[in-house]
Design an enzyme around this catalytic site. Structure first.
Site, mmCIF file in Angstrom:
data_model
loop_
_atom_site.group_PDB
_atom_site.id
_atom_site.type_symbol
_atom_site.label_atom_id
_atom_site.label_comp_id
_atom_site.label_asym_id
_atom_site.label_seq_id
_atom_site.Cartn_x
_atom_site.Cartn_y
_atom_site.Cartn_z
ATOM 1 C CD GLU A 44 -1.737 -2.347 1.754
ATOM 2 O OE1 GLU A 44 -2.652 -3.176 1.915
ATOM 3 O OE2 GLU A 44 -0.541 -2.574 2.064
ATOM 4 C CG PHE A 94 -10.379 -8.897 11.153
ATOM 5 C CD1 PHE A 94 -9.184 -9.390 11.652
ATOM 6 C CD2 PHE A 94 -10.593 -8.936 9.782
ATOM 7 C CE1 PHE A 94 -8.222 -9.912 10.798
ATOM 8 C CE2 PHE A 94 -9.630 -9.453 8.917
ATOM 9 C CZ PHE A 94 -8.439 -9.936 9.436
ATOM 10 C CD GLN A 95 -7.740 -6.707 7.553
ATOM 11 O OE1 GLN A 95 -8.591 -6.375 6.734
ATOM 12 N NE2 GLN A 95 -6.636 -7.352 7.194
ATOM 13 C CE LYS A 133 -17.402 -6.054 3.250
ATOM 14 N NZ LYS A 133 -16.756 -7.342 3.598
ATOM 15 C CG MET A 145 22.975 12.104 3.695
ATOM 16 S SD MET A 145 24.201 13.160 2.873
ATOM 17 C CE MET A 145 23.340 13.563 1.358
#
Length: 594
Positions: free
Chosen positions: A74, A136-137, A186, A503
């Site tokens: 993602e 959940f999630q 949802k 760096m």
């Protein structure tokens, strides 16, 4: 003759009837979302599916106008949409699921926020009834993203979805651009509602100023025409505001020296004689010395970042008058007190500024300006970007210069990750046009280069897109090589591989007495074989004489992603450099200055 009731009934049944067509079913939230994106002209959507967004993915499956790009993480979805937005000026759009989908996207959102990139990120959420119950999630998307977005929305009623999407795109692209998150539970993506997408939207609490104040612009004109040591300092706001043409007109009109920040490169052509190069921590000697010693400074679309002016007290030790033009009033006098603030769209303000200068009776003092240019010419004699070449080891600066030589006459885009290779690309690739240099400035995010390149290649399929990276940065999102294959985005990866986090190693050498704590890469993959495993071309380059040929071969392979593993000098540092806590003119020009 009397007609019976039965005969009437039979006659009625014999007449043709027009049955009304059933009313079209209202679309569900997912279909509303897709229609909104279509209304906004969205062509590409980068994302990754999950349970909370499956209805949305089902709606995407049923349409043909928006191409969804399935990334492998993602973070890369947001970076790719971000790169697309930077190269085109359009709003980039990404789609992720709830919970870990959102948290994986956070780095990409913060990257876009720090560089003011117009984006809309659609996130899935658990059903409204489950919010707050540790479902959940589930995660608090609005709370988590609040500090790193221009605005965010949680849509709890499907009837609000279309208007919310209109607001999101409006907020993302107007004023000072930025990412906007729209969180969709949802159940909202499943419920139905009538669809209406407004042509315009008005928000009482959000009305960014476009036109600069006429009186302030007049004061700025007077100050500029009276200046004896003027300087024009430009930033990423010129690029975002599509004001490069107006900026170039102004520079040609007044003949003043000018500079750009890392994010502003390309707004002024690198070949412009009045351009002194990039300024700041790794800017040129002449750009920094001119910044410190000017008497009138015109700052356009820049924010006096710590990497630009160094120590603010040192910067303030020289008296100068400052004119600051910016769309965001909160950026003005935030780090440096200014004398003439002008809030407005950079393009609009520059148009008015040019008009007033042309109308003015006065002109800059030619003798004073000539003396100022003579001083700048002396500073330029230092040749601060000179470096030692070698027949035995590849110098990273030489790779960038060779890349520029081979691509300067073509339509090319350069992305970079973050580190030494980023600074060398900024110093040695001479950008002539805006939106050709795509990198992470404010957040300094490793891993952006490859997803940026993917997003740009979809937007500009006929252009050559190069990702300048290092062996550390490229591994942050290297899984997107799979995405490049699936969606046929043949980008060219130029990895300056010095086997160090360069760096970090440079700072450890200079400030930590050479204690290279965890900055050396002990177990690197065979990048050539890895590229081949992903279905691409890998080329190992170990000798200076092979660099040009390898770059030409990568360019020749138009339809293939090519990974160039270029083994560069491990000891090379980025010069000039302003060390932490020092002023902009207190530069280290090379190892001999230490």
């Amino acid at each position: 003759m009397e007609i019976t009731a039965a005969e009437v009934k039979r006659a009625a049944l014999a007449q043709p009837t027009s049955t009304p067509a059933p009313a079209a079913a209202d679309p569900n939230g997912s279909e509303i979302l897709v229609r909104c994106l279509q209304a906004e002209g969205v062509k590409y959507l980068w994302g990754y599916p999950g349970g909370a967004v499956l209805y949305i993915y089902d709606a995407l499956y049923k349409q043909q106008t928006i191409q969804h790009v399935l990334v492998r993480h993602e973070q890369a979805a947001v970076h790719a949409a971000d790169g697309y937005a930077r190269a085109t000026g359009d709003v980039g759009v990404a789609l992720v699921t709830s919970g870990p989908g959102v948290t994986n996207a956070i780095t990409g959102i913060a990257t876009a926020y720090m560089d003011s990139i117009p984006m809309v990120i659609v996130t899935g959420q658990v059903p409204t009834a489950a919010i707050g119950l540790d479902a959940f999630q589930e995660c608090d998307t609005v709370g988590i993203t609040r500090p790193i977005v221009k605005h965010n929305f949680l849509v709890k009623d499907v009837r609000d979805l279309a208007l919310t999407l209109k607001k999101a795109f409006h907020i993302a692209r107007t004023g000072r651009p930025g990412p906007v998150v729209v969180d969709i539970p949802k159940d909202v993506s499943l419920k139905t509602a009538p669809f209406h997408y407004p042509e315009a939207v008005e928000m009482r609490s959000y009305n960014p100023v476009k036109k600069g104040h006429g009186g302030q612009i007049r004061k700025a004109v007077q100050l500029l025409l009276q200046a004896r040591r003027p300087y024009i300092y430009t930033g990423g706001g010129v690029i975002l505001g599509n004001a490069a043409s107006e900026l170039r007109q102004l520079i040609a009109l007044v003949g003043f020296p000018c500079t750009s920040t890392l994010m502003g490169l390309g707004a002024i052509a690198a070949s412009e004689a009045k351009f002194l190069g990039m300024l700041g921590m790794h800017g040129t000697y002449e750009a920094n010395m001119t910044m410190q010693n000017c008497d009138v400074l015109l700052a356009v679309g820049a924010r006096f970042d710590d990497r630009v002016i160094g120590n603010p007290k040192h910067f303030a030790s020289v008296e100068r008058k400052i004119i600051h033009v910016d769309i965001d009033p909160s950026s003005i006098s935030k780090r440096v007190k200014v004398d003439i603030p002008i809030v407005g769209d950079v393009k609009e303000v520059l148009i008015e500024l040019i008009a007033q200068i042309k109308e003015a009776q006065a002109r800059p003092d030619a003798a004073a300006l000539a003396a100022w240019w003579a001083q700048i010419s002396d500073w330029r004699q230092r040749d601060c970007l000179a470096y030692k070449t070698s027949p035995d080891v590849i110098k990273p600066q030489a790779v960038i210069e060779q890349l520029w030589q081979l691509t300067k006459d073509s339509d090319s885009y350069i992305t970079s990750d973050v580190g030494q290779h980023q600074m060398w690309a900024a110093q040695y690739y001479r950008f002539e046009q805006p939106r050709r240099w795509i990198n992470s400035g404010g957040l300094g995010t490793m891993g952006v280069g490859l997803p940026y390149a993917m997003g740009i290649k979809l937007a500009r399929p006929d252009a050559d897109v190069f990702c300048v990276t290092g062996e550390g940065s490229i591994q942050m999102c290297i899984q997107e090589l799979s995405t490049c294959l699936q969606y046929k985005t043949p980008v060219k990866i130029v990895s300056l591989n010095n086997r160090y986090l360069g760096m970090v190693r440079q700072w450890q050498e200079l400030d930590y007495e050479g204690r290279y704590s965890h900055s050396y890469m002990d177990a690197l993959p065979n990048f050539v074989k890895l590229a081949e495993a992903y279905g691409h071309v890998g080329i190992l380059v170990e000798k200076p004489g092979d660099v040009e040929g390898a770059l030409k071969e990568a360019i020749r392979l138009k339809d293939r992603t090519v990974f160039l593993d270029i083994r560069t000098d491990q000891t090379e540092n980025v010069w000039p450099m302003v060390r932490a806590g020092k002023g902009i003119s207190e530069m280290v020009l090379g190892a001999e200055d230490l």
